[in-house]
Design a protein around this motif. Structure first.
Motif, mmCIF file in Angstrom:
data_model
loop_
_atom_site.group_PDB
_atom_site.id
_atom_site.type_symbol
_atom_site.label_atom_id
_atom_site.label_comp_id
_atom_site.label_asym_id
_atom_site.label_seq_id
_atom_site.Cartn_x
_atom_site.Cartn_y
_atom_site.Cartn_z
ATOM 1 N N PHE A 53 16.363 9.418 -0.712
ATOM 2 C CA PHE A 53 14.735 9.327 -0.754
ATOM 3 C C PHE A 53 14.142 10.445 -1.599
ATOM 4 C CE2 PHE A 53 10.693 8.680 1.006
ATOM 5 C CZ PHE A 53 10.160 9.911 1.509
ATOM 6 N N LEU A 54 13.282 10.448 -2.318
ATOM 7 C CA LEU A 54 12.685 11.473 -3.137
ATOM 8 C C LEU A 54 11.322 11.506 -2.362
ATOM 9 C CD1 LEU A 54 13.484 10.471 -6.700
ATOM 10 C CD2 LEU A 54 14.509 12.383 -5.289
ATOM 11 N N VAL A 55 10.495 10.571 -2.256
ATOM 12 C CA VAL A 55 9.068 10.697 -1.901
ATOM 13 C C VAL A 55 8.418 9.405 -1.504
ATOM 14 C CG1 VAL A 55 8.299 10.038 -4.337
ATOM 15 C CG2 VAL A 55 6.879 11.641 -2.992
ATOM 16 N N SER A 56 7.452 9.605 -0.657
ATOM 17 C CA SER A 56 6.627 8.420 -0.239
ATOM 18 C C SER A 56 5.139 8.592 -0.482
ATOM 19 C CB SER A 56 6.767 7.936 1.348
ATOM 20 O OG SER A 56 6.340 9.082 1.945
ATOM 21 N N PHE A 57 4.465 7.626 -0.731
ATOM 22 C CA PHE A 57 3.022 7.869 -1.407
ATOM 23 C C PHE A 57 2.146 6.831 -0.666
ATOM 24 C CE2 PHE A 57 0.705 9.338 -4.813
ATOM 25 C CZ PHE A 57 -0.335 8.666 -5.276
ATOM 26 N N TYR A 58 0.763 7.254 -0.437
ATOM 27 C CA TYR A 58 -0.198 6.392 0.330
ATOM 28 C C TYR A 58 -1.516 6.887 0.056
ATOM 29 C CZ TYR A 58 -3.094 4.270 3.981
ATOM 30 O OH TYR A 58 -4.060 3.474 4.442
ATOM 31 N N ASN A 59 -2.235 5.968 -0.452
ATOM 32 C CA ASN A 59 -3.687 6.265 -0.789
ATOM 33 C C ASN A 59 -3.791 7.325 -1.774
ATOM 34 O OD1 ASN A 59 -6.442 5.681 -0.245
ATOM 35 N ND2 ASN A 59 -6.524 7.280 1.561
ATOM 36 N N ASN A 60 -2.913 7.622 -2.614
ATOM 37 C CA ASN A 60 -3.205 8.483 -3.841
ATOM 38 C C ASN A 60 -2.676 9.666 -3.227
ATOM 39 O OD1 ASN A 60 -3.845 6.778 -6.039
ATOM 40 N ND2 ASN A 60 -6.125 6.837 -5.071
ATOM 41 N N GLU A 61 -1.725 9.919 -2.315
ATOM 42 C CA GLU A 61 -1.321 11.092 -1.766
ATOM 43 C C GLU A 61 0.143 10.828 -1.317
ATOM 44 O OE1 GLU A 61 -5.325 13.170 0.397
ATOM 45 O OE2 GLU A 61 -3.657 12.458 1.558
ATOM 46 N N ILE A 62 0.785 11.905 -1.362
ATOM 47 C CA ILE A 62 2.066 11.910 -1.005
ATOM 48 C C ILE A 62 2.170 12.168 0.417
ATOM 49 C CG2 ILE A 62 4.301 13.485 -0.866
ATOM 50 C CD1 ILE A 62 3.661 14.322 -4.060
ATOM 51 N N SER A 63 2.979 11.107 1.088
ATOM 52 C CA SER A 63 3.001 11.307 2.385
ATOM 53 C C SER A 63 4.143 12.057 2.894
ATOM 54 C CB SER A 63 3.232 9.729 3.075
ATOM 55 O OG SER A 63 2.175 8.956 2.581
ATOM 56 N N GLU A 64 5.226 11.861 2.160
ATOM 57 C CA GLU A 64 6.439 12.661 2.679
ATOM 58 C C GLU A 64 7.437 12.770 1.370
ATOM 59 O OE1 GLU A 64 7.347 12.032 6.406
ATOM 60 O OE2 GLU A 64 8.827 13.537 6.181
ATOM 61 N N LEU A 69 0.966 -1.372 -0.132
ATOM 62 C CA LEU A 69 0.215 0.175 -0.232
ATOM 63 C C LEU A 69 0.950 1.291 0.040
ATOM 64 C CD1 LEU A 69 -2.807 -1.032 2.569
ATOM 65 C CD2 LEU A 69 -2.907 -1.256 -0.011
ATOM 66 N N TYR A 70 2.214 1.113 0.257
ATOM 67 C CA TYR A 70 2.916 2.072 0.283
ATOM 68 C C TYR A 70 4.095 2.195 -0.782
ATOM 69 C CZ TYR A 70 1.000 3.614 4.982
ATOM 70 O OH TYR A 70 0.073 4.020 6.080
ATOM 71 N N PHE A 71 4.380 3.102 -1.419
ATOM 72 C CA PHE A 71 5.298 3.368 -2.297
ATOM 73 C C PHE A 71 6.173 4.448 -2.207
ATOM 74 C CE2 PHE A 71 2.396 0.295 -3.904
ATOM 75 C CZ PHE A 71 0.743 0.875 -3.954
ATOM 76 N N TYR A 72 7.277 4.291 -2.914
ATOM 77 C CA TYR A 72 8.451 5.235 -2.619
ATOM 78 C C TYR A 72 9.380 5.244 -3.949
ATOM 79 C CZ TYR A 72 7.337 3.426 2.035
ATOM 80 O OH TYR A 72 6.580 2.702 3.158
ATOM 81 N N TRP A 73 10.085 6.421 -4.090
ATOM 82 C CA TRP A 73 10.990 6.552 -5.116
ATOM 83 C C TRP A 73 12.184 7.065 -4.307
ATOM 84 C CZ3 TRP A 73 10.836 4.818 -9.958
ATOM 85 C CH2 TRP A 73 9.813 4.729 -10.506
ATOM 86 N N TYR A 74 13.480 6.649 -4.751
ATOM 87 C CA TYR A 74 14.716 7.064 -4.222
ATOM 88 C C TYR A 74 15.507 7.373 -5.706
ATOM 89 C CZ TYR A 74 13.380 5.013 0.226
ATOM 90 O OH TYR A 74 12.959 4.698 1.410
ATOM 91 N N ARG A 75 16.477 8.110 -5.487
ATOM 92 C CA ARG A 75 17.490 8.064 -6.572
ATOM 93 C C ARG A 75 18.930 7.778 -6.154
ATOM 94 N NH1 ARG A 75 18.381 14.563 -8.255
ATOM 95 N NH2 ARG A 75 19.731 14.883 -6.366
ATOM 96 N N GLN A 76 19.810 7.513 -6.882
ATOM 97 C CA GLN A 76 21.294 7.093 -6.649
ATOM 98 C C GLN A 76 22.035 7.628 -7.667
ATOM 99 O OE1 GLN A 76 22.495 3.327 -5.812
ATOM 100 N NE2 GLN A 76 24.101 4.060 -4.369
ATOM 101 N N ILE A 77 22.708 8.790 -7.572
ATOM 102 C CA ILE A 77 23.694 9.408 -8.464
ATOM 103 C C ILE A 77 24.990 8.570 -8.472
ATOM 104 C CG2 ILE A 77 25.194 11.487 -9.059
ATOM 105 C CD1 ILE A 77 22.922 13.150 -7.838
#
Lengths: 115, 111
Positions: A45-56, A30-38
């Motif tokens: 950490f870029l963003v976390s997402f839950y219930n169609n909204e950005i959590s953090e 139910l929780y989704f995240y994006w990260y990046r690594q140069i």
């Protein structure tokens, strides 16, 4: 073992172009995240997402970035107007819940190269 | 979130036990300690997680003293394929949650 998948594995784009990176999280998560690594640097950490909204979100996740859950399974990261410094590996992750004792499952990543 | 400090790199030989220590002096009551492994061009992979005392799974052991200000990842009898970057993370539930990776420890296992 269930896994997170990401497409494409590699993407080359011109500066100023829009890119969409796609992720299919583990099906019951139910929780989704994006990260990046140069290249050569740590995972950010870029963003976390839950219930169609950005959590953090982090300071990196500015107005050029957006996320969306599409077609009930795909989680996308859009970069509106890419810059050279957006070149990196982008990892998607998912968890069943958002509790701190839970494992995040990471996808294999998308290598983005901005020319 | 608590900042973590771990050695930048370590060398070992096949068959040895490797212990990687991480300090997290500002850990909060609700924080968990998690270790991930990352091979080049791959996503981080969960190894082990703990809250206090000792946790063991088929891959590693995690030792956490009573004050929780540090933790030690123990890899028994490493092989060449254990060459990777190992990240110590302090994970907090912020309703979401936000995971901060440090620089990690680059472990190089030699034959």
């Amino acid at each position: 073992e269930p896994e997170v998948t990401q497409t494409p594995s590699h993407q080359v784009t011109q500066m100023g172009q829009e890119v969409i990176l796609r992720c299919v999280p583990i099906s019951n998560h139910l929780y989704f995240y994006w990260y990046r690594q140069i290249l050569g640097q740590k995972v950010e950490f870029l963003v976390s997402f839950y219930n169609n909204e950005i959590s953090e979100k982090s300071e990196i996740f500015d107005d050029q970035f957006s996320v969306e859950r599409t077609d009930g399974s795909t989680f996308t990261l859009k970069i509106r107007s890419t810059k050279l410094e957006d070149s990196a590996m982008y990892f998607c992750a998912s968890t069943l819940t958002g509790t701190s004792e839970e494992t995040q499952y990471f996808g294999p990543g998308t290598r983005l190269l901005v020319l | 979130l608590a900042k973590t400090t771990q050695p930048i790199s370590m060398d070992s030989y096949e068959g040895q036990e490797v212990n990687i220590t991480c300090s997290h002096n500002n850990i909060a009551t609700n924080d968990y300690i998690t270790w991930y492994q990352q091979f080049p061009s791959q996503g981080p992979r969960f190894i082990i997680q703990g809250y206090k005392t000792k946790v063991t799974n088929e891959v590693a052991s995690l030792f956490i003293p009573a004050d929780r200000k540090s933790s030690t990842l123990s890899l028994p009898r490493v092989s060449l394929s254990d060459t990777a970057v190992y990240y110590c993370l302090v994970v907090r539930n912020t309703g979401g949650f936000k995971t901060i990776f440090g620089a990690g420890t680059r472990l190089f296992v030699k034959a």
